[in-house]
Design a protein around this motif. Structure first.
Motif, PDB file in Angstrom:
ATOM      1  N   LYS A 161       0.860  -1.187   0.000  1.00 21.99           N
ATOM      2  CA  LYS A 161       0.000   0.000   0.000  1.00 21.99           C
ATOM      3  C   LYS A 161       0.889   1.226   0.000  1.00 21.99           C
ATOM      4  O   LYS A 161       1.829   1.332   0.794  1.00 21.99           O
ATOM      5  CB  LYS A 161      -0.838   0.001   1.294  1.00 21.99           C
ATOM      6  CG  LYS A 161      -1.880   1.088   1.334  1.00 21.99           C
ATOM      7  CD  LYS A 161      -3.267   0.526   1.036  1.00 21.99           C
ATOM      8  CE  LYS A 161      -4.294   1.623   0.797  1.00 21.99           C
ATOM      9  NZ  LYS A 161      -4.086   2.354  -0.470  1.00 21.99           N
ATOM     10  N   GLY A 172      -1.604   6.216  -3.645  1.00 26.47           N
ATOM     11  CA  GLY A 172      -1.712   5.311  -4.788  1.00 26.47           C
ATOM     12  C   GLY A 172      -0.721   5.640  -5.889  1.00 26.47           C
ATOM     13  O   GLY A 172      -0.008   6.639  -5.851  1.00 26.47           O
ATOM     14  N   LYS A 214      -1.214   6.591  -8.880  1.00 27.92           N
ATOM     15  CA  LYS A 214      -1.507   7.719  -9.764  1.00 27.92           C
ATOM     16  C   LYS A 214      -0.738   8.969  -9.340  1.00 27.92           C
ATOM     17  O   LYS A 214      -0.053   9.609 -10.141  1.00 27.92           O
ATOM     18  CB  LYS A 214      -3.014   7.978  -9.689  1.00 27.92           C
ATOM     19  CG  LYS A 214      -3.538   8.982 -10.700  1.00 27.92           C
ATOM     20  CD  LYS A 214      -5.059   9.005 -10.593  1.00 27.92           C
ATOM     21  CE  LYS A 214      -5.680   9.918 -11.624  1.00 27.92           C
ATOM     22  NZ  LYS A 214      -7.147   9.933 -11.489  1.00 27.92           N
ATOM     23  N   ASP A 220       1.440  -1.347  -4.951  1.00 26.36           N
ATOM     24  CA  ASP A 220       0.093  -0.894  -4.594  1.00 26.36           C
ATOM     25  C   ASP A 220      -0.826  -1.453  -5.665  1.00 26.36           C
ATOM     26  O   ASP A 220      -0.447  -1.546  -6.838  1.00 26.36           O
ATOM     27  CB  ASP A 220       0.055   0.638  -4.540  1.00 26.36           C
ATOM     28  CG  ASP A 220      -1.270   1.168  -4.017  1.00 26.36           C
ATOM     29  OD1 ASP A 220      -2.248   1.169  -4.800  1.00 26.36           O
ATOM     30  OD2 ASP A 220      -1.326   1.556  -2.849  1.00 26.36           O
ATOM     31  N   SER A 252      -3.130  -0.191  -7.131  1.00 22.30           N
ATOM     32  CA  SER A 252      -3.382   0.758  -8.220  1.00 22.30           C
ATOM     33  C   SER A 252      -2.322   0.672  -9.311  1.00 22.30           C
ATOM     34  O   SER A 252      -2.511   1.233 -10.387  1.00 22.30           O
ATOM     35  CB  SER A 252      -3.439   2.184  -7.670  1.00 22.30           C
ATOM     36  OG  SER A 252      -2.164   2.541  -7.152  1.00 22.30           O
ATOM     37  N   TYR A 253      -1.230  -0.033  -9.067  1.00 19.79           N
ATOM     38  CA  TYR A 253      -0.196  -0.159 -10.094  1.00 19.79           C
ATOM     39  C   TYR A 253      -0.695  -0.897 -11.330  1.00 19.79           C
ATOM     40  O   TYR A 253      -0.064  -0.861 -12.384  1.00 19.79           O
ATOM     41  CB  TYR A 253       1.033  -0.919  -9.564  1.00 19.79           C
ATOM     42  CG  TYR A 253       1.957  -0.124  -8.672  1.00 19.79           C
ATOM     43  CD1 TYR A 253       3.147  -0.688  -8.232  1.00 19.79           C
ATOM     44  CD2 TYR A 253       1.665   1.160  -8.260  1.00 19.79           C
ATOM     45  CE1 TYR A 253       4.015   0.013  -7.413  1.00 19.79           C
ATOM     46  CE2 TYR A 253       2.518   1.868  -7.441  1.00 19.79           C
ATOM     47  CZ  TYR A 253       3.698   1.284  -7.024  1.00 19.79           C
ATOM     48  OH  TYR A 253       4.554   1.974  -6.204  1.00 19.79           O
TER      49      TYR A 253
END
Lengths: 245, 529
Positions: A53, A57, A59, A86, A88-89
């Motif tokens: 985490k 994130g 972005k 993470d 979001s990767y």
């Protein structure tokens, strides 16, 4: 600062074990070492017992809105830190697409870390994409695990072609991984040099349940089996890789 | 952003209890830490320490790790090397450590100060993943002088909190427990200072600066003797380093102390018996002459990098034969210097001078005593300083743009005498006045010194060229390169000559004259405060 990328087009070929084990060996030599887990599956982070985490994130990270340093976590080992993955990767390519000069984005993000780290490992997700392109431009050398099958060897060709096309002149060190000497095909591939676009490493990582245990023990191989055959092979591999960058 | 390591001092006896309570409160895992060994380094004159730094070295596989910490425990630099460097210029070029250390250390050698062994027990504080989120180390350290097997324990044991990067909440929880629940107080641990204390050394125990405070009412002969004793101490302190040729500054400090001794003998007049002054002035003159050649060669060897930098890159290596020539000469000169130190004449000089200086004051011999011996030192010093100052003003004022160089050399020598006097007696005067005064004098001295030095360098380079031609074939390119250097020096010398007037004017300026009057002008001529 030397940047190594463990890279493979296919998954499941021992990339993560390589990143964890080689970075650990680097840290043992006293070099300040960072591993950046770029794989949304977060296997490397899992091996280091660090939650996948990061604040804000992927972005915000790629956009350059977050600095890397506060996100970095120390591993259990001296001189070895991790920039965790993470989830979001999985969208990193999308984020990169929206930035200026996506090709050099990773390189620029890494630059301020040169004051603190001697060695960086980029552990990439298995694919060819914008993110891997950014990795190629940031890396000083590519370490490519290859399992001894014809299909695997073909992917080396694809990689070479891709690098040539984009005029990326980085040293590439493929090495045989998960080798099972009981299998005839594996033995044959080990013996012959073949039509490889790159010279293979001398080191050959044998298939071993000890390496598989890394997922249970959640620690580098050398911490629990440092005299085993695979551990010696990784040491040999690190010796060859280290001077490439 | 890094969390700070914290150290808590505690008794060695409390360690087991602390371990137990930590185990009760947190999920922990104990492990033994290997004993670590480090050596602290500094120059002979504590340059790194005086700059607020602590340089320690640990052996690692395949090399060493240098750490430069501030005295507030901050890490300024950490560098891995294949071997312990001898000098700052042995550090990797372009590195930050070299860049920051060179102005501090300059040409002095790294010398080992003290060895420290840390015996430790480590505790890992774990989270639910059994990940280490903080570490605690309980340490007992021991120190010894380099090469001395005798280890002494440092005054207190330490509990160190070692944060793990990125685990901020865990760190704060641990610190709160240690401070609030266990009542530990954090202390800045200057390990070097504690280690030195354990081996009976005092930081800064050597300095080439004269720092003795003088009582203005003290008898002049006693005051003079105390100055001479400080200078003798400096001479003796540098002998070992000088013999081993550890770096160029041992000889430099040795010679400067000798020069100051000669200057004091001739400038502090009528204070010691004439026979004593005559004898020792001659002996120290001999010593200065005997040590001169080695110092000259040291100086030129130190100049070589600057000489190289003055030449265009393509011809820099043409200077190598000169560097080799000077290195060989320096070795020979140094060997001769060691025989001087071993000589009966030198040992007798030190012994008899020391004996004289340690003689207690014998009252009741007013007839035999030199005229100023019993005067308060403040009187004697002020009078002399004023006289030399007036001469300097007169001599400097007579120098015009066309005056030959000889006059500047004389003034340079005069200013040197004045400077030595001011330094001997500085402590007796108001620092707010004497400080700026010495600064102005230094400016003038730098100008006169550089002017002279340019000329001396030109002569020396010519002399070296002649000697090199005599002893072996010297490449024409080397002579050409040396010729270029001579020309640069000529230009530099002319520049300094032109700057003389601005430097002297500053020295002679009204505000500076007022300072001299205020401190040194004899009563009856406007009075002295």
């Amino acid at each position: 600062m030397k940047v190594f990328a463990t890279y493979s087009i296919k998954g499941g070929v021992g990339k993560t074990a390589t990143a964890v084990n080689l970075s650990y060996l680097s840290s043992l030599e006293g070099a300040n070492t960072l591993v950046w887990d770029l794989d949304p599956q977060g296997a490397t982070s899992f091996y280091f017992r660090i939650r996948p985490k990061i604040k804000g994130g992927g972005k915000r990270l790629i956009r350059g809105k977050t600095e890397l340093d506060p996100l970095i976590k120390g591993s259990d080992f001296e001189n070895l830190d991790l920039l965790p993955a993470d989830f979001s990767y999985r969208n990193l390519d999308l984020f990169l697409d929206h930035t200026k000069k996506p090709g050099t984005r990773l390189k620029n993000l890494l630059r301020p870390l040169a004051a603190e780290y001697d060695v960086v490992f980029l552990d990439c997700a298995p694919n060819i994409s914008l993110i891997s392109e950014s990795v190629f431009r940031a890396a000083d050398a590519l370490l490519v695990p290859v399992i001894p099958t014809t299909l695997s060897l073909r992917t080396l060709e694809q990689l070479a072609k891709h690098l040539r096309k984009h005029r990326l002149n980085i040293p590439v060190l493929p090495f045989l991984c998960m080798v099972d000497r009981r299998k005839k095909l594996h033995r044959e591939i080990c013996e012959q040099a073949g039509d490889s676009p790159y010279e293979r490493a001398q080191a050959v990582i044998p298939y071993s349940s000890l390496v598989e245990q890394m997922g249970l023990r959640r620690a580098p191989l050398a911490t629990y089996a440092h005299r085993s055959a695979p551990a010696l092979a990784y040491r040999q591999l690190w010796g060859e890789a280290r001077d490439l960058a | 952003m890094n969390l700070a390591e914290i150290a808590y001092a505690m008794d060695a006896e409390s360690l087991p209890e602390v371990l137990e309570r930590l185990g009760d409160r947190f999920r922990v895992r104990r492990e033994a830490s290997p004993e670590s060994h480090r050596v602290y380094y500094d120059s002979f004159d504590w340059r790194i320490y005086n700059a607020g730094g602590r340089l320690s070295v640990r052996q690692m596989e395949g090399g060493v790790i240098l750490r430069w910490e501030g005295d507030d425990d901050t890490l300024r630099h950490r560098q891995q090397l294949t071997a312990m460097p001898d000098f700052a210029w042995d550090l990797p070029a372009g590195g930050a450590l070299r860049h920051d250390l060179t102005p501090v250390l300059k040409m002095r050698r790294f010398l080992p100060l003290v060895e420290v062994w840390r015996r430790a027990q480590s505790l890992r504080i774990l989270d639910q993943e059994e990940k280490t989120v903080a570490r605690v180390r309980l340490e007992q350290s021991f120190a010894a002088r380099p090469g001395d097997g005798n280890r002494r324990a440092l005054p207190s044991a330490l509990l160190r909190v070692l944060p793990v990067k990125g685990y901020v909440a865990a760190y704060h929880r641990l610190v709160r427990f240690l401070e609030d629940d266990l009542g530990l107080a954090s202390a800045r641990q200057d390990e070097l200072a504690l280690a030195l204390e354990a081996v009976d050394r005092v930081p800064g125990d050597y300095s080439s600066k004269l720092k003795m405070p003088l009582d203005p009412a003290l008898r002049a002969d006693e005051a003079a003797k105390s100055i001479f004793r400080s200078l003798l101490h400096i001479i003796e302190a540098n002998e070992d380093g000088l013999r081993q040729d550890l770096d160029s500054e041992f000889l430099h400090d040795f010679r400067v102390a000798g020069r100051r001794t000669r200057s004091a003998l001739s400038q502090i007049k009528g204070v010691l018996p004439a026979t004593v002054v005559e004898r020792f002035a001659a002996e120290f003159k001999w010593l200065g002459g005997a040590t001169g050649p080695t110092r000259d060669l040291d100086v030129y060897l130190l100049k070589i990098p600057a000489y190289r930098a003055e030449l265009p890159p393509a011809v820099r290596q043409d200077l190598e034969p000169l560097a080799k020539f000077l290195t060989a000469r320096q070795r020979t000169a140094h060997r001769r210097l060691v025989t001087v130190l071993d000589s009966e004449r030198y040992r007798e000089l030190i012994r008899s001078w020391s004996e004289f200086l340690l003689q207690p004051f014998q009252a009741g011999q007013p007839d035999a005593a030199p005229p100023n011996a019993g005067q308060p030192i403040l009187e004697v010093a002020s009078k002399r300083i004023w006289k030399v100052y007036r001469k300097a003003i007169e001599e400097g004022g007579a120098i015009g743009p066309e005056t030959p160089a000889e006059a500047l050399h004389d003034l340079r020598i005069r200013c040197k005498k004045l400077r030595y006097l001011l330094e001997f007696f500085r402590s007796m005067y108001d620092e707010k006045v004497i400080g700026p005064l010495i600064k102005r004098l230094k400016l003038l001295q730098d100008n006169l010194g550089d002017f002279n030095d340019y000329e001396v360098q030109q002569d020396s380079l010519k002399e070296f060229a002649h000697q090199m031609m005599k002893s072996r074939k010297v490449p024409a390119d080397t002579l050409m390169a040396m010729g270029r250097l001579v020309e640069h020096l000529e230009v530099g010398q002319a520049k300094e000559r032109r700057r003389f007037h601005e430097c002297f004017d500053l020295f002679a300026a009204k505000d500076n004259r007022r300072r001299f009057c205020q401190l040194f002008r004899p009563a009856g001529k406007g009075g002295r405060r």
